[in-house]
Enzyme design. Structure first.
Site, short mmCIF file in Angstrom:
data_model
loop_
_atom_site.label_atom_id
_atom_site.label_comp_id
_atom_site.label_asym_id
_atom_site.label_seq_id
_atom_site.Cartn_x
_atom_site.Cartn_y
_atom_site.Cartn_z
N ALA A 48 0.82 -1.21 0.00
CA ALA A 48 0.00 0.00 0.00
C ALA A 48 0.86 1.27 0.00
O ALA A 48 2.09 1.22 0.05
CB ALA A 48 -0.93 -0.01 1.20
N HIS A 49 0.18 2.42 -0.05
CA HIS A 49 0.87 3.70 -0.19
C HIS A 49 1.75 4.02 1.01
O HIS A 49 1.44 3.69 2.14
CB HIS A 49 -0.15 4.84 -0.41
CG HIS A 49 -1.16 4.98 0.69
ND1 HIS A 49 -2.35 4.30 0.69
CD2 HIS A 49 -1.15 5.72 1.81
CE1 HIS A 49 -3.04 4.62 1.77
NE2 HIS A 49 -2.33 5.48 2.47
N ASN A 50 2.89 4.64 0.69
CA ASN A 50 3.86 5.14 1.68
C ASN A 50 4.63 4.04 2.41
O ASN A 50 5.40 4.34 3.33
CB ASN A 50 3.20 6.04 2.75
CG ASN A 50 2.43 7.17 2.16
OD1 ASN A 50 2.78 7.69 1.10
ND2 ASN A 50 1.35 7.56 2.82
#
Length: 340
Positions: free
Chosen positions: A235-237
């Protein structure tokens, strides 16, 4: 075809038996035939050393038994890789650009690149020397593909994302998909723009049909030498260190930080905003819900140190017996009250 002596030189091994026996291929130790070389990688297959039809078996240096020729090595698993590579068919993409590929004139294409049918190379993208790009691949604007990398069919590398050198991305994977971020106001979900990138290091391998989300404001990063199996979602980051092994069906939620040389078993995962220390090991279906130190093995959901989880599992297995004992004691108490 190679002699056992030649294979011994390849893997720095010692032959016990006939060094001139001819080897034509590889096979499993319990399904081998004459002319093949096999491998003893697990003790459960020890008995096959006496019955295998293989012309030779790769074993550890401590092994002494067997009714066939032996090739003794320090690390049978590593020797297994080298011998498999030796007998693998040499398939390489043909250098050049397929006439159906769409190459933007504002892109930069290095030397010795192979680009397959119906691939799209967008404006501002930079394709390094020796890169192989399969059919129906989309490289979006500003993306960078490092030298010697191999991009499988149907892969999408999103805008401004960066792929390191000698990295492999297998078919159907999306690098730089939009992260799953929403803010809810009065039952309406408002999508959060994702302005970051995905940055893959050198010698990374991403399996088939994976999704690596771009960051919201900072980048999603996967470190050098990390390997992802098929069907993994990052997922993001998320920040993943170097040398990690992440097997199929793993999901790592947003803004999690994974250290170096961490191993995830199948269908395991991590919640958002947690940190996982270097060389941690998460067993299959383990769920990390809070930050954990490195160098330990975790299992269960929520994940605990494996020894602690094993004790809890043992207690749970005893519950039916304990329930029966409690019911028997309750019955005795009831009977005692009746006698009074």
């Amino acid at each position: 075809m190679s002699t056992l002596r030649e294979l011994a030189l390849l893997v720095d091994g010692e032959v016990v038996g006939d060094p001139n026996v001819e080897i034509t291929g590889v096979a499993e130790i319990h399904n081998a035939s004459t002319g093949s070389i096999s491998f003893l990688l697990h003790k459960k297959y020890q008995s096959y050393l006496e019955s295998t039809k293989a012309s030779a078996v790769v074993v550890s240096k401590s092994e002494s038994s067997g009714n066939t020729n032996l090739l003794k090595v320090e690390n049978p698993s590593l020797a297994f890789i080298h011998i498999l590579e030796h007998f693998s068919p040499k398939i390489s993409a043909e250098e050049g650009i397929h006439p159906t590929a769409l190459i933007d004139p504002e892109s930069n294409i290095g030397k010795g690149v192979s680009i397959g049918a119906f691939a799209v190379i967008s404006s501002g993208s930079d394709i390094g020397s020796g890169v192989s790009i399969g059919s129906h691949v989309i490289i979006e604007s500003g993306a960078v593909i490092g030298e010697g990398s191999k991009i499988g069919g149907g892969v999408i590398v999103g805008h401004n994302c960066e792929v390191g050198s000698d990295t492999i991305i297998q078919g159907g994977t999306v690098i730089g998909s939009h992260g799953f971020g929403f803010t809810t106001e009065k039952d309406e979900h408002h999508r959060i723009p994702q302005l970051g990138r995905v940055v893959l290091g050198d010698d990374v391998e991403i399996g088939a049909n994976c999704a690596i989300d771009r960051g919201t404001m900072t980048d999603t990063v996967i470190g050098d030498g990390t390997k992802l199996d098929n069907l993994v979602h990052i997922a993001h980051n998320v920040k993943i260190g170097k040398g990690c092994l992440i097997t199929a069906h793993v999901a790592i939620a947003g803004s999690t930080v994974v250290g170096d040389y961490v191993a995830f078993g199948g269908q395991s995962g991590a919640a958002d905003h947690v940190e996982i220390g270097d060389r941690a090991r998460i067993a299959s279906r383990g769920g990390i819900t809070k930050s954990v130190p490195g160098g330990k093995t975790y299992s269960g959901m929520p994940a605990r140190e494996a020894m602690e989880q094993n004790k809890l599992d043992a207690y749970i297995n005893r519950l039916p017996e304990l329930v029966k004992r409690v019911q028997a004691l309750e019955q005795k108490l009831e009977n005692g009250k009746g006698k009074k």
